[in-house]
Scaffold this motif. Structure first.
Motif, mmCIF file in Angstrom:
data_model
loop_
_atom_site.group_PDB
_atom_site.id
_atom_site.type_symbol
_atom_site.label_atom_id
_atom_site.label_comp_id
_atom_site.label_asym_id
_atom_site.label_seq_id
_atom_site.Cartn_x
_atom_site.Cartn_y
_atom_site.Cartn_z
ATOM 1 N N LYS A 230 0.834 -1.203 0.000
ATOM 2 C CA LYS A 230 0.000 0.000 0.000
ATOM 3 C C LYS A 230 0.870 1.255 0.000
ATOM 4 O O LYS A 230 1.882 1.331 0.697
ATOM 5 N N ASN A 231 0.488 2.237 -0.800
ATOM 6 C CA ASN A 231 1.218 3.500 -0.943
ATOM 7 C C ASN A 231 2.619 3.298 -1.516
ATOM 8 O O ASN A 231 3.530 4.083 -1.278
ATOM 9 N N LYS A 232 2.756 2.216 -2.271
ATOM 10 C CA LYS A 232 4.016 1.946 -2.951
ATOM 11 C C LYS A 232 3.698 1.434 -4.355
ATOM 12 O O LYS A 232 2.545 1.154 -4.673
ATOM 13 N N ARG A 233 4.724 1.295 -5.163
ATOM 14 C CA ARG A 233 4.578 0.674 -6.473
ATOM 15 C C ARG A 233 5.550 -0.491 -6.553
ATOM 16 O O ARG A 233 6.685 -0.384 -6.103
ATOM 17 N N GLY A 234 5.099 -1.572 -7.132
ATOM 18 C CA GLY A 234 5.974 -2.725 -7.235
ATOM 19 C C GLY A 234 5.196 -4.015 -7.329
ATOM 20 O O GLY A 234 4.036 -4.025 -7.763
ATOM 21 N N SER A 251 0.434 -6.858 -7.357
ATOM 22 C CA SER A 251 0.937 -5.728 -8.135
ATOM 23 C C SER A 251 0.404 -4.450 -7.514
ATOM 24 O O SER A 251 -0.769 -4.376 -7.131
ATOM 25 N N ALA A 252 1.274 -3.458 -7.363
ATOM 26 C CA ALA A 252 0.852 -2.196 -6.743
ATOM 27 C C ALA A 252 1.198 -1.026 -7.652
ATOM 28 O O ALA A 252 2.251 -1.022 -8.277
ATOM 29 N N PRO A 253 0.281 -0.019 -7.734
ATOM 30 C CA PRO A 253 -0.918 0.166 -6.932
ATOM 31 C C PRO A 253 -1.909 -0.996 -7.109
ATOM 32 O O PRO A 253 -2.101 -1.488 -8.204
ATOM 33 N N THR A 254 -2.489 -1.396 -5.983
ATOM 34 C CA THR A 254 -3.404 -2.522 -5.982
ATOM 35 C C THR A 254 -4.786 -2.102 -6.473
ATOM 36 O O THR A 254 -5.118 -0.914 -6.512
ATOM 37 N N ASN A 271 -7.762 4.645 -17.149
ATOM 38 C CA ASN A 271 -7.210 5.882 -17.708
ATOM 39 C C ASN A 271 -6.172 6.559 -16.823
ATOM 40 O O ASN A 271 -5.663 7.629 -17.172
ATOM 41 N N ASP A 272 -5.846 5.957 -15.692
ATOM 42 C CA ASP A 272 -4.821 6.523 -14.804
ATOM 43 C C ASP A 272 -3.443 6.283 -15.424
ATOM 44 O O ASP A 272 -2.864 5.206 -15.302
ATOM 45 N N SER A 273 -2.918 7.298 -16.105
ATOM 46 C CA SER A 273 -1.637 7.158 -16.814
ATOM 47 C C SER A 273 -0.444 7.499 -15.935
ATOM 48 O O SER A 273 0.700 7.446 -16.398
ATOM 49 N N ILE A 274 -0.686 7.853 -14.671
ATOM 50 C CA ILE A 274 0.417 8.216 -13.770
ATOM 51 C C ILE A 274 0.841 7.002 -12.942
ATOM 52 O O ILE A 274 1.956 6.508 -13.055
ATOM 53 N N SER A 275 -0.061 6.491 -12.113
ATOM 54 C CA SER A 275 0.296 5.334 -11.282
ATOM 55 C C SER A 275 0.034 4.002 -11.990
ATOM 56 O O SER A 275 0.551 2.968 -11.568
ATOM 57 N N LYS A 276 -0.788 3.998 -13.042
ATOM 58 C CA LYS A 276 -1.037 2.833 -13.887
ATOM 59 C C LYS A 276 -1.407 1.572 -13.091
ATOM 60 O O LYS A 276 -0.724 0.554 -13.149
ATOM 61 N N PRO A 277 -2.502 1.594 -12.367
ATOM 62 C CA PRO A 277 -2.881 0.414 -11.572
ATOM 63 C C PRO A 277 -3.238 -0.803 -12.410
ATOM 64 O O PRO A 277 -3.058 -1.937 -11.941
ATOM 65 N N THR A 278 -3.744 -0.625 -13.638
ATOM 66 C CA THR A 278 -4.117 -1.775 -14.462
ATOM 67 C C THR A 278 -2.926 -2.364 -15.209
ATOM 68 O O THR A 278 -3.067 -3.379 -15.887
ATOM 69 N N PHE A 279 -1.762 -1.734 -15.091
ATOM 70 C CA PHE A 279 -0.531 -2.296 -15.637
ATOM 71 C C PHE A 279 0.003 -3.273 -14.595
ATOM 72 O O PHE A 279 0.459 -2.868 -13.533
ATOM 73 N N ASN A 578 2.829 0.445 6.922
ATOM 74 C CA ASN A 578 2.712 1.880 7.119
ATOM 75 C C ASN A 578 3.691 2.687 6.268
ATOM 76 O O ASN A 578 3.633 3.916 6.244
ATOM 77 N N GLY A 579 4.603 2.013 5.591
ATOM 78 C CA GLY A 579 5.551 2.727 4.741
ATOM 79 C C GLY A 579 4.854 3.432 3.594
ATOM 80 O O GLY A 579 3.891 2.915 3.021
ATOM 81 N N ASN A 580 5.312 4.615 3.259
ATOM 82 C CA ASN A 580 4.646 5.415 2.227
ATOM 83 C C ASN A 580 5.697 6.059 1.336
ATOM 84 O O ASN A 580 6.534 6.842 1.795
ATOM 85 N N LEU A 581 5.660 5.721 0.049
ATOM 86 C CA LEU A 581 6.628 6.271 -0.918
ATOM 87 C C LEU A 581 5.969 7.243 -1.893
ATOM 88 O O LEU A 581 6.555 7.582 -2.921
ATOM 89 N N GLN A 582 4.766 7.700 -1.558
ATOM 90 C CA GLN A 582 4.063 8.603 -2.475
ATOM 91 C C GLN A 582 4.816 9.912 -2.673
ATOM 92 O O GLN A 582 4.760 10.509 -3.756
#
Length: 621
Positions: A230-234, A251-254, A271-279, A578-582
């Motif tokens: 959560k609040n990370k990408r990977g 996969s995150a964003p979940t 359509n979220d081209s920034i965080s790309k959750p569906t990628f 609780n880690g947050n990399l936003q």
């Protein structure tokens, strides 16, 4: 829904078909936890030929104003819907088309009483998906209305308005999950009232529900992995090395699969081209594997005979060649260092020199060593599509001699120009699934099963040989023991000492992958337990810095839950969750906009003015 099939003029009657839609198959995890089931929605369908003639004019006895009022829309809305239907590509006037969807139960009951007055229309009860969990959206996928091109793939089954799997397991196992439509043939009179069954139902077909699909996923692991991301990408991928079953594929964003149910939230995800959750980063994301790759570099050297278990290299605070200097923190400088210690301490010099020797196996022709190395990497499932039962994926990149001949020119390149490959940097790109798979191959001492996501269909195990037959790597089994001992050193005297546990024995390898756009990526691979491996894990946290910061602890906790059915390190779990990399991701996005000349500085109010405004507010109250 009804469609014309025959006309019996002698009796002034017609035969109509009623299509009965099956329940789509349930999806469960490996332990029988229900993940996806069904609820129901109602819609009105229309057969256009019953209300408009061949010239597009409404038939005289059809009162569209009265009908529109009955279903709760305006005549303009009615005309717009009919226009979309009749102008659609591959329009067929005798086929039923969805007219009005998502009708409430109350409206359904009210309309049903009056719909007999409008024989062109019928109310259809369609199963729709009901998600029992709020995670695993990337695995489960979603269903949506089939477009014309999809319908053409199986026009004997699909009709406009049918729902089909668009992504995830819903797409991969569409034919198993969809079931079989039922058909009832009725004799009806001129007013569309049913007279009776046609031929006593001899030509009817019973509806057959879709098959129940049990995934290989252990939902406990999946949920934990997603919570930690959560609040990370990977991504976090866990595989059972004994059979290739995927235990977790986070996969995150979940994605909460319930967000697929409404078009607004679904489109927001797509359509979220920034965080790309569906990628799906676990399957499609390609990353330099960093130091986790050093173990396969060593295996290639051992197999190719360019090094042995007794080979040592001397680290001079890193690898040096001319002006080139690759730093190192192994702590064992100017003293011969062996493979086991080099894995435990992740010595950059050791694996740079090992890779150099691989490429120059034939000093007169670097392509010989380069291509032999690439073939070994391919045998671990790297640099090619893996053939999983998942709808998306990437083959990553394992360069060959031809790759560098095209880039630099034949005879121009040498081992030092590509030296970073040995440490999993340079031109190496792998997916998290591929990383987990080569980790499983190491656990098995030289073989793996093609990773797959489905465990059983209608209670029957998969029998497809694609997933049942061992795939052997090109590395002899005798070369793996020293690698496994080195991976144990990672916990006992190396980079992963901080999350060693006495509960079970772990083998691992940290990785830190350089990233030109921000903080380095955090990576880790893990095998556990050491004596009889049950799980192989790969984790990556984008811009997470050292492998021990995020990826390593996350992998360790997933393994702990799977092996022991509990977690005895709650403080570590809390730190991961609780880690947050936003903040780092936002900074990168701003840097990107600045490079493109698109960034606009936010307007900041003058601090003195703000103070004065505050004083005025205080005075008022």
């Amino acid at each position: 829904m009804f469609t014309d099939r025959y006309t019996l003029n002698a009796f002034n009657t017609s035969i109509k078909q009623e299509i009965i839609y099956p329940n789509r198959g349930d999806i469960l995890d490996r332990n029988g936890k229900l993940l996806v089931s069904n609820s129901y929605s109602y819609e009105i369908d229309v057969v256009p030929s019953k209300i408009i003639d061949d010239s597009g004019v409404f038939i005289n006895d059809f009162d569209r104003s009265k009908f529109s009022k009955m279903v709760g829309i305006s005549t303009n809305q009615f005309d717009s819907i009919i226009s979309k239907i009749t102008t659609a590509k591959d329009y067929k006037k005798l086929s039923p088309y969805p007219f009005l969807k998502n009708i409430s139960r109350e409206d359904f009951a009210r309309m049903q009483e009056q719909l007999y007055l409008y024989p062109a229309f019928s109310i259809i009860k369609r199963p729709e998906r009901k998600y029992m969990v709020g995670t695993a959206g990337n695995i489960l996928g979603y269903i949506n209305e089939a477009n014309p091109s999809y319908i053409k793939t199986d026009s004997n089954y699909y009709q406009p308005g049918d729902l089909v799997g668009i992504s995830g397991v819903e797409k991969s196992y569409e034919k198993d999950l969809r079931g079989e439509k039922g058909v009832k043939n009725w004799i009806v009179d001129r007013t569309m009232n049913v007279v009776g069954p046609y031929k006593n139902g001899d030509y009817d077909h019973p509806v057959k529900s879709g098959k129940t699909v049990n995934l290989t996923i252990d939902y406990r692991l999946q949920e934990l992995a997603e919570q930690m991301l959560k609040n990370k990408r990977g991504a976090i991928v866990a595989i059972d090395p004994n059979n290739g079953e995927i235990l977790a594929l986070a996969s995150a964003p979940t994605i909460n699969p319930n967000d697929f149910l409404q078009s607004k939230s679904r489109n927001a995800l797509i359509n979220d081209s920034i965080s790309k959750p569906t990628f799906d980063r676990a399957l499609q994301g390609t990353y330099p594997p960093g130091s986790t790759f050093k173990v396969v570099t060593a295996l290639a050297g051992l197999q190719m005979g360019t090094m042995t278990e007794q080979t040592t290299y001397v680290c001079k605070h890193g690898f040096r060649y001319g002006r080139m200097h690759i730093g190192c923190h192994c702590g064992m400088y100017y003293t011969p260092q062996g493979l086991e210690h080099a894995i435990g301490k992740s010595c950059n010099n050791f694996f740079s020199e090992a890779y150099r020797d691989i490429v120059r196996k034939d000093p007169n022709d670097y392509s010989v060593g380069m291509n032999e190395w690439a073939a070994i990497m391919n045998s671990f499932g790297l640099g090619k599509f893996m053939g999983t039962d998942l709808p998306v994926g990437s083959k990553g990149l394992i360069p060959t001699a031809d790759f560098y001949n095209d880039r630099f020119g034949e005879g121009v390149w040498n081992p030092y120009r590509i030296i970073f490959n040995g440490m999993g940097q340079g031109d190496i790109n792998t997916t998290p699934l591929q990383m987990a798979n080569y980790t499983a191959a190491i656990a098995n001492k030289g073989f793996f099963y093609t990773p797959h996501i489905v465990h059983q269909i209608d209670g029957k195990p998969l029998t497809d040989s694609t997933y049942m037959v061992k795939k052997k790597t090109l590395v002899d089994p005798s070369h793996f023991d020293i690698i496994l001992r080195g991976m144990r050193n990672v916990y006992t005297m190396g980079t992963a000492r901080s999350f060693e546990t006495s509960t079970f024995t772990q083998l691992g390898k940290t990785g830190t992958s350089q990233n030109s756009h921000g903080q380095d990526h955090s990576l880790f691979i893990l095998i556990a337990p050491a004596d009889k491996p049950k799980i192989a894990i790969a984790a990556i946290v984008e811009n997470g810095s050292w492998g021990t910061t995020w990826a390593g602890p996350m992998a360790s906790l997933v393994a702990e839950l799977y092996i022991t059915d509990t977690i005895k390190r709650p403080a570590l779990v809390d730190r991961m969750k609780n880690g947050n990399l936003q903040g780092e991701y936002n900074r990168q996005w701003i840097d990107y906009l600045k490079r493109k000349g698109l960034y606009i500085e936010p307007i900041k109010k003058d601090s003195t003015k703000l103070k004065n405004e505050s004083k005025q507010i205080i005075k008022r109250y």
